[in-house]
Scaffold this motif. Structure first.
Motif, PDB file in Angstrom:
ATOM      1  N   ASP A  47       0.815  -1.226   0.000  1.00 24.99           N
ATOM      2  CA  ASP A  47       0.000   0.000   0.000  1.00 24.99           C
ATOM      3  C   ASP A  47       0.844   1.270   0.000  1.00 24.99           C
ATOM      4  OD1 ASP A  47       0.944  -0.321   2.595  1.00 24.99           O
ATOM      5  OD2 ASP A  47      -0.855   0.480   3.517  1.00 24.99           O
ATOM      6  N   HIS A  49       2.687   4.680  -0.624  1.00 25.06           N
ATOM      7  CA  HIS A  49       2.454   5.895  -1.390  1.00 25.06           C
ATOM      8  C   HIS A  49       3.080   7.079  -0.658  1.00 25.06           C
ATOM      9  CE1 HIS A  49      -1.181   5.566   1.169  1.00 25.06           C
ATOM     10  NE2 HIS A  49      -1.173   6.887   1.185  1.00 25.06           N
ATOM     11  N   GLY A  51       3.856  10.319   1.343  1.00 25.98           N
ATOM     12  CA  GLY A  51       3.243  10.855   2.552  1.00 25.98           C
ATOM     13  C   GLY A  51       3.989  12.072   3.047  1.00 25.98           C
ATOM     14  N   THR A  55       7.149   7.933   3.990  1.00 25.90           N
ATOM     15  CA  THR A  55       6.315   7.230   3.034  1.00 25.90           C
ATOM     16  C   THR A  55       5.283   6.370   3.751  1.00 25.90           C
ATOM     17  OG1 THR A  55       8.320   7.113   1.710  1.00 25.90           O
ATOM     18  CG2 THR A  55       6.446   5.853   0.944  1.00 25.90           C
ATOM     19  N   VAL A  56       4.013   6.542   3.397  1.00 21.48           N
ATOM     20  CA  VAL A  56       2.952   5.710   3.953  1.00 21.48           C
ATOM     21  C   VAL A  56       3.128   4.298   3.406  1.00 21.48           C
ATOM     22  CG1 VAL A  56       0.447   5.383   4.111  1.00 21.48           C
ATOM     23  CG2 VAL A  56       1.405   7.697   4.096  1.00 21.48           C
ATOM     24  N   GLY A  57       2.922   3.305   4.267  1.00 22.51           N
ATOM     25  CA  GLY A  57       3.097   1.918   3.850  1.00 22.51           C
ATOM     26  C   GLY A  57       4.526   1.443   4.007  1.00 22.51           C
ATOM     27  N   SER A  58       5.270   2.085   4.892  1.00 13.67           N
ATOM     28  CA  SER A  58       6.652   1.670   5.144  1.00 13.67           C
ATOM     29  C   SER A  58       6.856   1.463   6.641  1.00 13.67           C
ATOM     30  CB  SER A  58       7.645   2.722   4.631  1.00 13.67           C
ATOM     31  OG  SER A  58       7.532   3.927   5.355  1.00 13.67           O
ATOM     32  N   ALA A  69       4.995   3.322   9.811  1.00 18.45           N
ATOM     33  CA  ALA A  69       4.317   4.508   9.273  1.00 18.45           C
ATOM     34  C   ALA A  69       4.715   5.762  10.050  1.00 18.45           C
ATOM     35  CB  ALA A  69       2.814   4.318   9.273  1.00 18.45           C
ATOM     36  N   VAL A  71       4.736   8.696   9.821  1.00 17.23           N
ATOM     37  CA  VAL A  71       4.186   9.868   9.161  1.00 17.23           C
ATOM     38  C   VAL A  71       3.753  10.890  10.195  1.00 17.23           C
ATOM     39  CG1 VAL A  71       2.458  10.739   7.565  1.00 17.23           C
ATOM     40  CG2 VAL A  71       3.469   8.499   7.195  1.00 17.23           C
ATOM     41  N   GLN A  76      -4.390   8.315   7.925  1.00 16.17           N
ATOM     42  CA  GLN A  76      -4.059   6.911   7.747  1.00 16.17           C
ATOM     43  C   GLN A  76      -2.993   6.407   8.706  1.00 16.17           C
ATOM     44  OE1 GLN A  76      -2.949   6.489   3.667  1.00 16.17           O
ATOM     45  NE2 GLN A  76      -5.066   6.326   2.998  1.00 16.17           N
ATOM     46  N   ALA A  77      -2.249   7.282   9.323  1.00 10.26           N
ATOM     47  CA  ALA A  77      -1.128   6.862  10.155  1.00 10.26           C
ATOM     48  C   ALA A  77      -1.611   6.078  11.360  1.00 10.26           C
ATOM     49  CB  ALA A  77      -0.328   8.074  10.599  1.00 10.26           C
ATOM     50  N   CYS A  79      -3.914   4.102  11.803  1.00  6.77           N
ATOM     51  CA  CYS A  79      -5.360   4.153  11.965  1.00  6.77           C
ATOM     52  C   CYS A  79      -5.881   2.800  12.442  1.00  6.77           C
ATOM     53  CB  CYS A  79      -5.994   4.528  10.626  1.00  6.77           C
ATOM     54  SG  CYS A  79      -7.767   4.596  10.663  1.00  6.77           S
TER      55      CYS A  79
END
Length: 97
Positions: A47, A49, A51, A55-58, A69, A71, A76-77, A79
């Motif tokens: 997922d 992308h 951020g 990077t979201v999804g890392s 995450a 972030v 979304q962080a 969540c």
């Protein structure tokens, strides 16, 4: 499915998705994170992308720390996530949301 290493980083960045599907901005972020001196490695999830901040999804492994995450900005962080921490002695404790 195994991982693909992302080239151009000091620390290993392991990608568990098609590396060609990663947004160019996100790939640049991942390379920047992998170049930081305290980062030991980065895991990149499907997922992934771009951020704000990271990077979201890392998942970023740092000296004596792990930051999923990293972030801290946006909805979304982490969540609705719940984790368990296991110490070297095998004791478990819940991490509050």
């Amino acid at each position: 499915m195994g991982f693909t290493p992302l080239a151009g980083t000091r620390a290993p960045v392991r990608v568990w998705t098609d590396p060609y599907a990663i947004e160019p901005q996100a790939a640049k972020q991942l390379r920047n994170i992998g170049a930081l001196p305290w980062v030991q490695g980065v895991a990149v999830m499907p997922d992934v992308h771009f951020g704000k901040g990271a990077t979201v999804g890392s998942v970023i492994a740092m000296r004596q720390a792990v930051s999923p995450a990293a972030v801290g900005v946006g909805g979304q962080a982490l969540c609705r996530s719940s984790s368990r921490v296991t110490s070297a002695a095998g004791c478990r404790r819940s991490v509050p949301r």
